[in-house]
Design an enzyme around this catalytic site. Sequence first.
Site, PDB file in Angstrom:
ATOM      1  CB  SER A 338      50.536 -78.787 -52.732  1.00 57.52           C
ATOM      2  OG  SER A 338      49.979 -79.857 -53.355  1.00 57.52           O
ATOM      3  CG  ASP A 339      44.486 -78.055 -49.326  1.00 56.42           C
ATOM      4  OD1 ASP A 339      44.045 -79.113 -49.462  1.00 56.42           O
ATOM      5  OD2 ASP A 339      43.875 -77.312 -48.633  1.00 56.42           O
ATOM      6  CB  CYS A 340      44.198 -81.772 -53.043  1.00 58.16           C
ATOM      7  SG  CYS A 340      45.195 -82.970 -51.818  1.00 58.16           S
ATOM      8  CB  SER A 342      48.144 -75.666 -53.630  1.00 63.15           C
ATOM      9  OG  SER A 342      47.129 -75.739 -52.516  1.00 63.15           O
TER      10      SER A 342
END
Length: 838
Positions: A338-340, A342
């Site tokens: 995940s983008d951090c 998300s």
Amino acid sequence: MPLAAMASASSFPSRCHPALAVAAALLCAITGAVSSAAAAGGNGAAGGRGPIATAGKNYTRVCDPARFAALGLDASRFRYCDASLPYAARVRDLVGRMTLEEKVRNLGDQAEGAPRVGLPPYRWWGEALHGVSDVGPGGTWFGDVVPGATSFPLVINAAAALNESLWRAVGGAVSTEIRAMYNLGHAELTYWSPNINVVRDPRWGRASETPGEDPFLVGRYAVNFVRGMQDVGAGAAAAAAADPFARPIKVSSCCKHFAAYDVDAWFKADRLTFDAQVQERDMVETFERPFEMCIRDGDASCVMCSYNRVNGIPACADARLLTETVREQWQLHGYIVSDCDSVRVMVRDARWLNYTGVEATAAAMKAGLDLDCGMFWEGARDFFTTYGVDAVRQGKIKEADVDNALTNVYLTLMRLGFFDGLPEFESLGAGDVCSKAHKELAADAARQGMVLLKNDARRLPLDPTKIKSVSLVGLLEHINATDVMLGDYRGKPCRVVTPYNAIRKMVNATYVHACDNGACDTAEGMGGAARTARIADATIVIAGLNMSVERESNDREDLLLPWNQTGWINAVAEASPYPIVLVIMSAGGVDVSFAQNNPKIGAIVWAGYPGEEGGTAIADVLFGKHNPGGRLPLTWFKNEYVSQIPMTSMALRPDAARGYPGRTYKFYDGPAVLYPFGHGLSYTNFSYASSATTGSTVTIPVGAWEHCRTLTYKSGAAPSPPPACPALDAASQRCGEAVSFAVTVRNTGGVGGGHVVPVYTAPPAEVGDAPRKQLVAFRRVFVPAGAAVEVPFALSVCRDFAIVEETAYTVVPSGASAVIVGDDALALSFAVTINLAV
Ligand SMILES: *[C@@H]1O[C@H](CO)[C@@H](O)[C@H](O)[C@H]1NC(C)=O
Ligand SMILES: *[C@@H]1O[C@H](CO)[C@@H](O)[C@H](O)[C@H]1NC(C)=O
Ligand SMILES: *[C@@H]1O[C@H](CO)[C@@H](O)[C@H](O)[C@H]1NC(C)=O
Ligand SMILES: *[C@@H]1O[C@H](CO)[C@@H](O)[C@H](O)[C@H]1NC(C)=O
Ligand SMILES: *[C@@H]1O[C@H](CO)[C@@H](O)[C@H](O)[C@H]1NC(C)=O
Ligand SMILES: *[C@@H]1O[C@H](CO)[C@@H](O)[C@H](O)[C@H]1NC(C)=O
Ligand SMILES: *[C@@H]1O[C@H](CO)[C@@H](O)[C@H](O)[C@H]1NC(C)=O
Ligand SMILES: *[C@@H]1O[C@H](CO)[C@@H](O)[C@H](O)[C@H]1NC(C)=O
């Protein structure tokens, strides 16, 4: 070439040179075992370092028997350390030994490991956008034996070079520095680069991180950078053929951010809450394309999903995107991260379906997310680690879902040699970071990416034998650009060569007139910029943007030069007895119409954010030591463009109902273009001749009617009678037809130079809602003065002539498509008539 020498020297310690053929594998394996043992014992090149800290010592591989012994364990009893078994069996053994609690503690970026079974902690977060970076709480750090790493130009500059081998070479140099730092305990092995979102809107703050506005160019950048980062020697290809999940990789590279992510913070729109409304056609044609290429052609080992929602669903909880598209259709061999934050964002910011932490965790994992990067805000951890156990206990996910996620992440670490080592990289050390060859590659990349936008009356290059003094005018942060040239996601550079440093090496008498934020003393008088301009043989103004204007979480509101630079640049130009030279530092396009139209500004160079060696590249271009051959990887619009369309409108095609113009060169050719996509001048002239300017006809036998699709025609342009098969569904049948031709590029001027040959296709004129043209191939060649180089191309009919219909089917239209070689300034074209024979 220093580059080739560098690549082979660093990839293979002398004893492991591939030329040793059959003996090499065995010999290198032995060497690897010896050096690992030496590391464990605390002496040798990487003595006692390595990133894996265990009982007061550091190791470079998990399955080092000495490491297990230090834990009071016997490595030979752990099948996951048995190198004779397939990776899949070893990972099954490892995951099978862990309790549910242990498993869940390894689903976040700060994985805790499981000491009970010999598994160490691992910090997944790494960044290497344009060189090794220490951004994020990962395991990469600078200091003592590794004070810095090579800082290459920002990606938008590298893209402007349009040189695929350059992109691969940069990826290779970055991964060599990472493996060296890994051996020294300064780095982990997983990196969340490249950023391959298309720059759909010129205001996007993250343009510097990306290869620009064209999905094909972005995809080719991705493939080459990823291959440079990941590919190991020839043996790896054989391993890939046998089992792509077991192909050794040098460093893990990650295509991000999937998908339709390119709004950061624009007025009230914020990436954490933004719901991108995307038509399926745009999804296939623009937003997904670079990712598909990155995975299918680059075989990237990681994909990162983005913060935003796509048509209502958070990208990180969308099974159709993550599982059906990335994992099943494109066959990802790796993990999805995940983008951090998300997953937290779904709950806290988007408030999606009023989900709780447990529900969001379950939704994301079920959709296909393997690893949750969390920011540790408010003392909390990532959501997977926090809520994973409850999600299983409450029956929202199965333990098998957790096992599946862990399998994907540990297979990746196995391929990296985290468990066993990768012998061919174990001799790399401090001398392989910031090496002379890497600094030279950084300078070369910066030179290749420089774009000459304007050059009236051949104002450039400046002749260093005639120019005895120059006046350098601009904000100190651009003239003495120790910071601006490094852009975002930087590490600590080896050094920084500023424009001031480099220009001083060319011309002794360099007057500097530093302007303040907002004003430049252009008045007459001792210190005035006007006077400084008058006493010199040439005036160079360095101007542009910096990260307070364009950056992650910071989109632009206009395309103008900030801080009143326009005013004083014109004033300096007015005062100078000669036309001045303007150098622009920026990532996105800047509306410099004022300079384009002002005859007292003789030349404009776009320098981007050219990295640590950027000053050298700028001086080399200004003084003719390098003939610029870069081209703009995105359209430079006039400022009026942005008042015609909100940044949040995702559609690429014009929308007549709302008065929106189209986006990118593919769909907009109105009056608001200052410099088109692909623009770039040279100090010489080129001409083209082609082996196929007369056109050709390709007949494709279409197996069955069901492979035919409808085609949208312009109003009143539908052929009559309608073709039996208007368009072929490109995915539904094999199609090997190709169109081959060669272009002879002749350098008709007096100086050698690099030249990029772009090849576009355009669908038949009667087709409606289609791109004006689309890039399908490009090659950069060097042509000595007076010489000619033949550049061959082979276009695949079903790939390169295909367009995406409104139905989102990718189809090959019947009729006369065009092949266009070159750009507005120099082009030739010919027709290719495609018959679909049913
Ligand atoms: C192990 O690595 C850590 C962090 O890099 C370092 O502080 C420590 O001194 C190293 N230990 C040994 C024994 O080299
Ligand atoms: C979320 O909760 C709020 C407040 O209870 C409610 O008004 C809203 O309808 C809920 N939304 C959904 C999607 O369930
Ligand atoms: C620019 O930086 C150099 C050192 O890097 C310094 O000597 C010089 O004074 C600076 N120039 C100005 C105008 O401040
Ligand atoms: C600059 O001046 C030094 C000393 O006067 C001289 O040796 C050198 O050649 C000059 N460099 C250039 C580029 O003119
Ligand atoms: C950008 O430049 C402006 C004008 O010189 C300056 O005020 C600002 O601090 C700079 N910001 C960054 C992030 O470099
Ligand atoms: C902008 O620059 C011009 C020309 O130097 C000057 O006349 C004007 O006062 C400046 N404006 C501001 C806001 O500094
Ligand atoms: C290129 O050709 C044009 C037209 O012949 C000529 O005016 C120009 O000087 C040439 N430029 C260079 C760099 O040779
Ligand atoms: C492309 O880049 C490679 C690697 O830096 C370089 O060796 C080559 O000369 C470049 N090609 C051209 C035509 O500039």
